[in-house]
Design an enzyme around this catalytic site. Structure first.
Site, PDB file in Angstrom:
ATOM      1  N   SER A 117       0.767  -1.061  -0.048  1.00  0.00           N
ATOM      2  CA  SER A 117      -0.034  -0.099   0.093  1.00  0.00           C
ATOM      3  C   SER A 117       0.972   1.444  -0.080  1.00  0.00           C
ATOM      4  CB  SER A 117      -0.691   0.081   1.272  1.00  0.00           C
ATOM      5  OG  SER A 117      -1.412  -1.059   1.425  1.00  0.00           O
ATOM      6  N   HIS A 138      -0.349  -2.197  -7.344  1.00  0.00           N
ATOM      7  CA  HIS A 138      -1.401  -1.977  -6.081  1.00  0.00           C
ATOM      8  C   HIS A 138      -2.811  -1.891  -6.661  1.00  0.00           C
ATOM      9  CE1 HIS A 138      -2.503   1.066  -2.958  1.00  0.00           C
ATOM     10  NE2 HIS A 138      -2.710  -0.424  -2.577  1.00  0.00           N
ATOM     11  N   GLU A 150      -2.358   0.605  -9.811  1.00  0.00           N
ATOM     12  CA  GLU A 150      -1.295   1.466  -9.905  1.00  0.00           C
ATOM     13  C   GLU A 150      -0.159   0.576 -10.130  1.00  0.00           C
ATOM     14  OE1 GLU A 150      -2.267   5.216  -6.626  1.00  0.00           O
ATOM     15  OE2 GLU A 150      -1.797   3.229  -5.826  1.00  0.00           O
ATOM     16  N   ASN A 188      -3.224   6.317  -1.912  1.00  0.00           N
ATOM     17  CA  ASN A 188      -3.244   6.174  -0.747  1.00  0.00           C
ATOM     18  C   ASN A 188      -2.800   7.234   0.065  1.00  0.00           C
ATOM     19  OD1 ASN A 188      -4.552   3.774  -0.288  1.00  0.00           O
ATOM     20  ND2 ASN A 188      -2.730   2.711   0.018  1.00  0.00           N
TER      21      ASN A 188
HETATM   22  N1  3HC Z   1     -15.902  -8.796  -3.275  1.00  0.00           N
HETATM   23  C1  3HC Z   1     -16.555  -8.903  -4.358  1.00  0.00           C
HETATM   24  N2  3HC Z   1     -17.396  -8.162  -4.949  1.00  0.00           N
HETATM   25  C2  3HC Z   1     -17.931  -7.366  -4.016  1.00  0.00           C
HETATM   26  C3  3HC Z   1     -17.331  -7.006  -2.704  1.00  0.00           C
HETATM   27  C4  3HC Z   1     -16.449  -8.040  -2.367  1.00  0.00           C
HETATM   28  N3  3HC Z   1     -15.717  -7.894  -1.160  1.00  0.00           N
HETATM   29  N4  3HC Z   1     -18.212  -6.015  -2.310  1.00  0.00           N
HETATM   30  C5  3HC Z   1     -18.942  -5.559  -3.089  1.00  0.00           C
HETATM   31  N5  3HC Z   1     -18.868  -6.451  -4.228  1.00  0.00           N
HETATM   32  C6  3HC Z   1     -19.546  -6.325  -5.381  1.00  0.00           C
HETATM   33  C7  3HC Z   1     -21.164  -6.498  -5.270  1.00  0.00           C
HETATM   34  O1  3HC Z   1     -21.476  -7.849  -5.613  1.00  0.00           O
HETATM   35  C8  3HC Z   1     -21.731  -5.492  -6.324  1.00  0.00           C
HETATM   36  O2  3HC Z   1     -21.783  -6.110  -7.557  1.00  0.00           O
HETATM   37  P1  3HC Z   1     -23.117  -6.277  -8.426  1.00  0.00           P
HETATM   38  O3  3HC Z   1     -23.452  -4.937  -8.439  1.00  0.00           O
HETATM   39  O4  3HC Z   1     -22.538  -6.553  -9.929  1.00  0.00           O
HETATM   40  O5  3HC Z   1     -23.825  -7.070  -7.919  1.00  0.00           O
HETATM   41  C9  3HC Z   1     -21.078  -4.380  -6.118  1.00  0.00           C
HETATM   42  O6  3HC Z   1     -19.694  -4.780  -5.839  1.00  0.00           O
HETATM   43  C10 3HC Z   1     -21.579  -3.477  -5.345  1.00  0.00           C
HETATM   44  O7  3HC Z   1     -21.757  -4.080  -4.060  1.00  0.00           O
HETATM   45  P2  3HC Z   1     -23.056  -3.582  -2.963  1.00  0.00           P
HETATM   46  O8  3HC Z   1     -24.232  -3.159  -3.750  1.00  0.00           O
HETATM   47  O9  3HC Z   1     -23.154  -4.807  -2.243  1.00  0.00           O
HETATM   48  O10 3HC Z   1     -22.469  -2.574  -2.176  1.00  0.00           O
HETATM   49  P3  3HC Z   1     -22.213  -1.008  -2.465  1.00  0.00           P
HETATM   50  O11 3HC Z   1     -22.856  -0.651  -3.736  1.00  0.00           O
HETATM   51  O12 3HC Z   1     -22.242  -0.232  -1.228  1.00  0.00           O
HETATM   52  O13 3HC Z   1     -20.756  -0.873  -3.018  1.00  0.00           O
HETATM   53  C11 3HC Z   1     -18.291  -0.983  -2.639  1.00  0.00           C
HETATM   54  C12 3HC Z   1     -19.590  -1.441  -2.270  1.00  0.00           C
HETATM   55  C13 3HC Z   1     -17.818  -1.245  -3.999  1.00  0.00           C
HETATM   56  C14 3HC Z   1     -17.448  -1.589  -1.473  1.00  0.00           C
HETATM   57  C15 3HC Z   1     -18.352   0.663  -2.434  1.00  0.00           C
HETATM   58  O14 3HC Z   1     -19.020   0.987  -1.364  1.00  0.00           O
HETATM   59  C16 3HC Z   1     -17.265   1.468  -2.775  1.00  0.00           C
HETATM   60  O15 3HC Z   1     -16.678   1.721  -3.716  1.00  0.00           O
HETATM   61  N6  3HC Z   1     -16.604   1.763  -1.706  1.00  0.00           N
HETATM   62  C17 3HC Z   1     -15.250   2.630  -1.745  1.00  0.00           C
HETATM   63  C18 3HC Z   1     -14.286   1.526  -1.557  1.00  0.00           C
HETATM   64  C19 3HC Z   1     -12.764   1.779  -1.478  1.00  0.00           C
HETATM   65  O16 3HC Z   1     -12.713   3.237  -1.501  1.00  0.00           O
HETATM   66  N7  3HC Z   1     -11.694   1.075  -1.810  1.00  0.00           N
HETATM   67  C20 3HC Z   1     -10.547   1.445  -1.554  1.00  0.00           C
HETATM   68  C21 3HC Z   1      -9.979   1.509  -0.482  1.00  0.00           C
HETATM   69  S1  3HC Z   1      -8.250   1.888  -0.206  1.00  0.00           S
HETATM   70  C22 3HC Z   1      -7.318   0.456  -0.997  1.00  0.00           C
HETATM   71  O17 3HC Z   1      -7.820  -0.548  -0.988  1.00  0.00           O
HETATM   72  C23 3HC Z   1      -6.053   0.493  -0.785  1.00  0.00           C
HETATM   73  C24 3HC Z   1      -5.206  -0.334   0.204  1.00  0.00           C
HETATM   74  O18 3HC Z   1      -3.921  -0.087  -0.119  1.00  0.00           O
HETATM   75  C25 3HC Z   1      -5.533   0.069   1.425  1.00  0.00           C
END
Ligand code: 3HC
Length: 499
Positions: A117, A138, A150, A188
């Site tokens: 990360s 990433h 990334e 990040n």
């Molecule tokens: N695995 C696989 N698919 C998933 C999932 C998972 N853990 N979580 C959600 N999904 C899929 C669902 O199946 C759904 O797909 P579909 O519409 O085709 O059925 C889609 O994603 C949307 O899911 P939900 O309807 O259940 O939930 P939301 O609409 O609330 O979306 C989310 C969930 C995609 C997580 C959304 O809230 C989001 O984009 N959040 C931001 C996440 C973010 O910022 N991530 C980056 C974090 S930083 C990082 O990762 C870097 C690291 O280095 C720390």
């Protein structure tokens, strides 16, 4: 590249295995022992099972996908893969030892990639006899969903490799951006500054956890509130990223907020262990209406710019008047400090600042003079106006602008430093974090001058160097530039490059 290895089958690692297998590549997934391998398999079965349930994947396709995956507790099974992606915990010693091992095991032509990360890819590369074939790759959580990858190069990366890996990312259905090796890369570095500030805001008692989450989700339109997102990322991971960022930048904005350390020490790591800022199942909502404790019939309005609020109150049967005479409560439509208005009125305890954010949320600034009964009454009134109330202290930027404007400033400083382009930064935040707009699109939407002035107010209040408007922002305002992602590159970066 046809066969890839993934080391570490936690949430990220298993997600990365799924991404490769979905794209038709054969994948060898490795973890330390049979228990860890079983956990990885369970994760894959759950995730692909859910995709079948939701009709996104056929049952046959799922079987084929899982058939392309081999899981093992033996690193030796990585001997013939073309690329290995490491996704083990963010501990440099662990990664260094692993890469030294992979260097011995994998064929000389294999590319070794780290999903770190924020740790230094150069340091990891230097542990191998093939530093020119080590890159960062990433992914974002959840890996099967988030479209950004990334690709991180170092001064040692051989020519052409970044392009090759970016092409592979395209085959995976991802959008790559290629960047150099700086702590936190693009997403990040911008994200954690904002999340860390949200923690500090909570600690300072400016607003509650749920109000901050609601403000950023419903007001700013982000997919998750900062504390929901911290729980998703993992508080231990977030803490480590902040540490690494601070070590490199020495910027107080990145020094992990004490509440993060406390929760990590208490083993409240977030979703993966069932409890972080939120308990596992909680979806934050604003507290329910408590019912009026103060009889409100006449509402005084001071300030202008929120005529729709008056219309909604009138429609709901309240009497609204300009000014404050005879009013049961006074809504001050004004930026902080609202107390400056309150203190000049005969009954300052009746005054609450109101700041609509988008068309769903109203921030309610409660001053040191506001009575608790009036604060509660105005919270309930906000619901009458069909808005979600976010109660906060009378501080510059209230909640949403106080959190967003410094993030936009950080994005400007990043471009100004020459690390990434406007377009790449916008892409990173939209596709890596699901933001509806990239920071420069957001900057255009707010108006550059509004953001500059908001930052000046934040700086004047907190004297926090990171809140001082970036010189590039000052220049863009003076130059009258709008539509930054399309227009500013040529003009503004020319100046940067010449320096
Ligand atoms: N695995 C696989 N698919 C998933 C999932 C998972 N853990 N979580 C959600 N999904 C899929 C669902 O199946 C759904 O797909 P579909 O519409 O085709 O059925 C889609 O994603 C949307 O899911 P939900 O309807 O259940 O939930 P939301 O609409 O609330 O979306 C989310 C969930 C995609 C997580 C959304 O809230 C989001 O984009 N959040 C931001 C996440 C973010 O910022 N991530 C980056 C974090 S930083 C990082 O990762 C870097 C690291 O280095 C720390």
């Amino acid at each position: 590249m046809e066969t890839v290895g993934v080391v570490g089958l936690g949430i990220m690692g298993a997600g990365i295995v799924e991404v490769f297998a979905r794209a038709g590549l054969r994948v060898v997934g490795v973890d330390v022992d049979e228990n860890a391998v079983a956990r990885g398999l369970a994760h894959l079965e759950r995730s692909t099972g859910r995709a079948v349930e939701r009709g996104r994947l056929g049952a046959d396709e799922r079987a084929e996908l899982l058939g392309r995956i081999t899981l093992s507790a033996d690193r030796g099974s990585l001997a013939e893969v073309d690329l290995v992606v490491e996704a083990v915990p963010e501990v440099m010693e662990l990664k260094r030892a692993l890469f030294a091992d992979l260097d011995r095991i994998c064929k000389p032509s294999a590319v070794l990639a780290t999903n770190t990360s924020s740790l230094s890819v150069t340091t990891i590369a230097a542990m191998t006899s093939r530093p020119s074939r080590v890159v960062g790759l990433h992914f974002f959580n959840p890996a099967p969903v988030m479209k950004l990858v990334e690709v991180v190069t170092t001064v040692l990366t051989e020519d052409g490799l970044a392009g090759e890996i970016a092409e592979l990312a395209g085959r995976l259905g991802k959008t790559p951006i290629v960047v150099g090796d700086r702590a936190g890369f693009v997403a990040n570095r911008l994200l954690l500054g904002y999340l860390n500030q949200a923690c500090r805001m909570l600690e300072a008692g400016i607003a509650t956890r749920d109000d901050i989450d609601v403000a950023m989700r419903e007001g700013a339109g982000l997919p998750m509130g900062p504390f929901q997102l911290l729980d998703l990322i993992g508080l231990d991971t977030a803490y480590e990223i902040c540490e690494v960022l601070f070590y490199e930048t020495k910027n107080h904005r990145h020094a992990p907020a004490p509440v993060l350390r406390e929760l990590v020490t208490a083993r409240r790591h977030g979703r993966k262990c069932g409890h972080g800022f939120h308990p596992r199942t909680a979806r934050p909502t604003a507290p329910p209406a408590t019912g009026p404790k103060v009889a409100v019939t006449t509402i005084g309005i001071v300030g202008t710019g929120a005529e729709h609020l008056r219309e909604r109150l009138d429609a709901a049967g309240f009497k609204t008047i300009d000014g404050h005479d005879d009013a049961d409560v006074v809504l001050a439509i004004a930026p902080a400090p609202v107390v400056e208005i309150a203190v000049g009125l005969p009954r300052p305890e009746r005054v609450v600042g109101v700041h609509p954010v988008g068309d769903k949320v109203a921030e309610l600034a409660v001053t040191v003079l506001t009575s608790p009964e009036i604060a509660t009454a105005v919270r309930d009134l906000t619901r009458v106006m069909a808005l979600t109330p976010v109660v906060c202290a009378d501080r510059a930027g209230f909640v949403v602008e106080a959190l967003l404007f410094p993030y936009l400033n950080d994005a400007l400083r990043m471009v100004e430093s020459g690390y990434a382009s406007f377009a790449d930064v916008d892409t990173a935040m939209k596709l890596g974090c699901g933001y509806p707009q990239g920071p420069f699109e957001m900057l255009d939407a707010f108006g550059l001058e509004t953001v500059r002035d908001g930052l000046r107010a934040l700086y004047a209040e907190y004297r926090e160097p990171a809140f001082a408007p970036a010189p590039l922002l000052e220049r863009l305002v003076v130059a009258g530039v709008t539509d930054i992602p399309n227009r500013a590159n040529a003009n503004t970066l020319k100046g940067v490059e010449e320096r």
